[in-house]
Design a protein around this motif. Structure first.
Motif, mmCIF file in Angstrom:
data_model
loop_
_atom_site.group_PDB
_atom_site.id
_atom_site.type_symbol
_atom_site.label_atom_id
_atom_site.label_comp_id
_atom_site.label_asym_id
_atom_site.label_seq_id
_atom_site.Cartn_x
_atom_site.Cartn_y
_atom_site.Cartn_z
ATOM 1 N N ALA A 49 0.898 -1.267 -0.074
ATOM 2 C CA ALA A 49 -0.209 0.147 0.017
ATOM 3 C C ALA A 49 0.748 1.221 -0.059
ATOM 4 N N ASP A 50 0.496 2.246 -0.554
ATOM 5 C CA ASP A 50 1.188 3.545 -0.402
ATOM 6 C C ASP A 50 0.245 4.767 -0.284
ATOM 7 N N LEU A 51 0.290 5.117 1.060
ATOM 8 C CA LEU A 51 -0.678 5.924 1.526
ATOM 9 C C LEU A 51 0.130 7.563 1.694
ATOM 10 N N GLY A 84 1.183 9.647 -10.205
ATOM 11 C CA GLY A 84 1.019 8.473 -9.523
ATOM 12 C C GLY A 84 1.667 7.615 -10.396
ATOM 13 N N HIS A 85 1.644 6.201 -9.864
ATOM 14 C CA HIS A 85 2.299 5.201 -10.508
ATOM 15 C C HIS A 85 1.670 3.792 -10.134
ATOM 16 N N PRO A 86 1.891 2.827 -10.986
ATOM 17 C CA PRO A 86 1.301 1.459 -10.669
ATOM 18 C C PRO A 86 1.759 0.972 -9.467
ATOM 19 N N LEU A 140 -3.448 2.007 -9.070
ATOM 20 C CA LEU A 140 -2.504 3.283 -9.311
ATOM 21 C C LEU A 140 -2.509 4.130 -8.068
ATOM 22 N N THR A 141 -1.472 4.678 -7.822
ATOM 23 C CA THR A 141 -1.615 5.711 -6.684
ATOM 24 C C THR A 141 -2.081 6.962 -7.253
ATOM 25 N N VAL A 142 -2.686 7.840 -6.472
ATOM 26 C CA VAL A 142 -2.981 9.030 -6.968
ATOM 27 C C VAL A 142 -2.366 10.269 -5.837
ATOM 28 N N GLU A 143 -1.396 10.959 -6.223
ATOM 29 C CA GLU A 143 -0.764 11.746 -5.168
ATOM 30 C C GLU A 143 -0.309 13.163 -5.575
ATOM 31 N N PRO A 144 -1.338 14.109 -5.608
ATOM 32 C CA PRO A 144 -0.898 15.475 -6.063
ATOM 33 C C PRO A 144 -0.260 15.813 -4.405
ATOM 34 N N LEU A 175 -1.445 14.371 -0.488
ATOM 35 C CA LEU A 175 -2.476 13.217 -0.236
ATOM 36 C C LEU A 175 -2.318 12.186 -1.338
ATOM 37 N N GLU A 176 -2.447 11.119 -0.789
ATOM 38 C CA GLU A 176 -2.433 10.032 -1.701
ATOM 39 C C GLU A 176 -3.187 8.727 -1.509
ATOM 40 N N ASN A 177 -4.010 8.352 -2.317
ATOM 41 C CA ASN A 177 -4.514 7.301 -2.209
ATOM 42 C C ASN A 177 -4.482 6.087 -3.194
#
Ligand code: GLY
Ligand code: MN
Ligand code: MN
Length: 428
Positions: free
Chosen positions: A272-274, A357-359, A380-384, A397-399
């Motif tokens: 996971a990547d939070l 983001g990245h896979p 994917l991660t979404v991390e602006p 923030l990253e989900n």
């Protein structure tokens, strides 16, 4: 292995998918990773090889998998080679897999000890027409150390110079980027454990605690849940959040500062990547809240925008356009700044200088062809983020999300992210 047993169907199915991509009379080999040495006689813990795990569920050092789907002898179509257990190993290192255990884990019927490898391999190589060997192919990989896999490739090409060799990684990346239902369930477990850690930290954080104490709270929650860190955690208070790869994690968290937490659990090798950014004293200032909500809007819109068929490049561009508007409203950019931007240097880059983001999967920056459009099953991660060194804070923030035909599914939807929710949980 700490995790609960995994249904071997996961690995059997992965081998079947790989066999379907291989041409006739092909042979493929995947090696375990080396145990990384440190100083003197020290070593680090083995990091299981992601491809070997993907195809066999095996995490033991020195293991080797050979796949030859068209082998004349059906027993040699899938062969797993392992270290032979011994009294000596038992005393010094503890338990090693028996053949029966390895069969049960991997679903592979033929398990042999490593001593048998040279003969069996020669036999298979004599019949094989095309040989697929593995390599660590990632655009940003920059290791100077020769891996076990690279040593094997060198050896194999020396012993069998007239064979035709191919890159197995091309095929594995194509497969690994699309997650199966079983993999998604393991990724969800990693996300859920991460959530537990974050909720614990929300209760724990207050002015005066050190970043390393916050890290320790995550360790406690992850370890007791049979997980570990997916990567070195970033626990960055105040201006430290503007250092993108900060991991000293040794500074006191001060009243009025924000604390950026980029932390993920790794469960059963799935990561996971939070990222969350929280106020040390439990309450955001007006300015912090304005920047935070700007990042949150971009994250939400980017999650919604992660649709089947979209190119990563276009997805990033869309987020950059949104970020420009947010930065304009925050007074961080001017209209003139935006007029001056070029395709390669969007105005927002001054404050949002990394990718969107990245896979994500068995590797944190997972393999997959990011030049191809998003497809169902991609995670994917979404991390602006917005980083403002002049104001001594940064917000990211990253989900983690799953791309599906029916739109994105947020695997971290339950992890608190709204300002009010975070303040409420911290205030309890
Ligand atoms: N934690 C690594 C990343 O966000 O990419
Ligand atoms: Mn992260
Ligand atoms: Mn990430």
């Amino acid at each position: 292995m700490r995790h609960a047993p995994i249904d071997p169907q996961l690995f059997t199915e992965n081998r079947r998918r790989l066999a379907a991509l291989l041409p006739g009379n092909a042979l493929a080999v995947v090696n375990a990773n080396d145990v990384p040495p440190t100083n003197a006689d020290g070593s680090l813990l083995l990091v299981p090889n992601s491809d070997l795990f993907y195809l066999a569920g095996i995490e033991q050092e020195e293991s080797l998998l050979v796949l030859a789907p068209d082998a004349f002898d059906p027993k040699l179509r899938e062969v797993l080679f392992l270290r032979e257990p011994s009294e000596h190993l038992k005393i010094w290192e503890g338990h090693k897999h028996s053949k029966e255990e390895a069969q049960k884990i991997s679903g592979i019927k033929t398990v042999k000890w490593l001593a048998e490898f040279p003969l069996v391999f020669r036999q298979l190589m004599c019949d094989a027409e095309q040989v697929f060997l593995n390599s660590n192919e990632h655009k940003r990989a920059a290791s100077e150390v020769e891996s076990r896999e690279e040593r094997f490739v060198r050896d194999c090409q020396r012993k069998f110079p007239l064979h035709t060799y191919h890159r197995l990684a091309r095929l594995l990346h194509q497969l690994r980027v699309v997650k199966s239902a079983r993999e998604i369930s393991l990724l969800q477990q990693a996300c859920d454990i991460t959530e537990k850690g974050f909720r614990r930290v929300l209760k724990f954080t207050k002015p005066g605690v050190n970043e390393c104490e916050v890290e320790a709270e995550f360790v406690h929650e992850f370890t007791r849940r049979r997980a570990k860190f997916a990567y070195n955690p970033i626990i960055a208070s105040g201006a430290n959040a503007c250092v993108l790869h900060y991991n000293h994690n040794d500074q006191p968290c001060k009243k009025g500062d924000l604390l950026l937490l980029d932390v993920g659990a790794c469960y059963a090798n799935y990561n996971a990547d939070l990222t969350r950014t929280i106020p040390v004293s439990g309450k955001f200032t007006k300015r912090q809240k304005a920047v935070y909500n700007a990042v949150l809007r971009v994250m939400r819109a980017s999650i919604a925008g992660a649709t089947v068929g979209k190119l990563s490049r276009d997805w990033l561009k869309e987020s950059q356009m949104m970020m420009n508007d947010e930065l304009l409203a925050l007074g961080l950019l001017t209209k003139a700044d935006i007029r001056k931007q070029t395709d390669d240097t969007p105005a927002c880059r001054k404050y949002f200088m990394h990718g969107l983001g990245h896979p994500l999967g068995l590797d944190v920056h997972d393999v997959g062809f990011t030049t191809q459009p998003f497809a169902p099953g991609w995670v994917l991660t979404v991390e602006p983020g917005i980083y403002i060194p002049k104001e001594s804070f940064g917000v990211r923030l990253e989900n983690d999300i799953l791309v599906t035909e029916n739109g994105p599914v947020d695997l971290m939807a339950k992890i608190p992210v709204e300002v009010e929710e975070i303040e409420e949980l911290m205030g309890r």
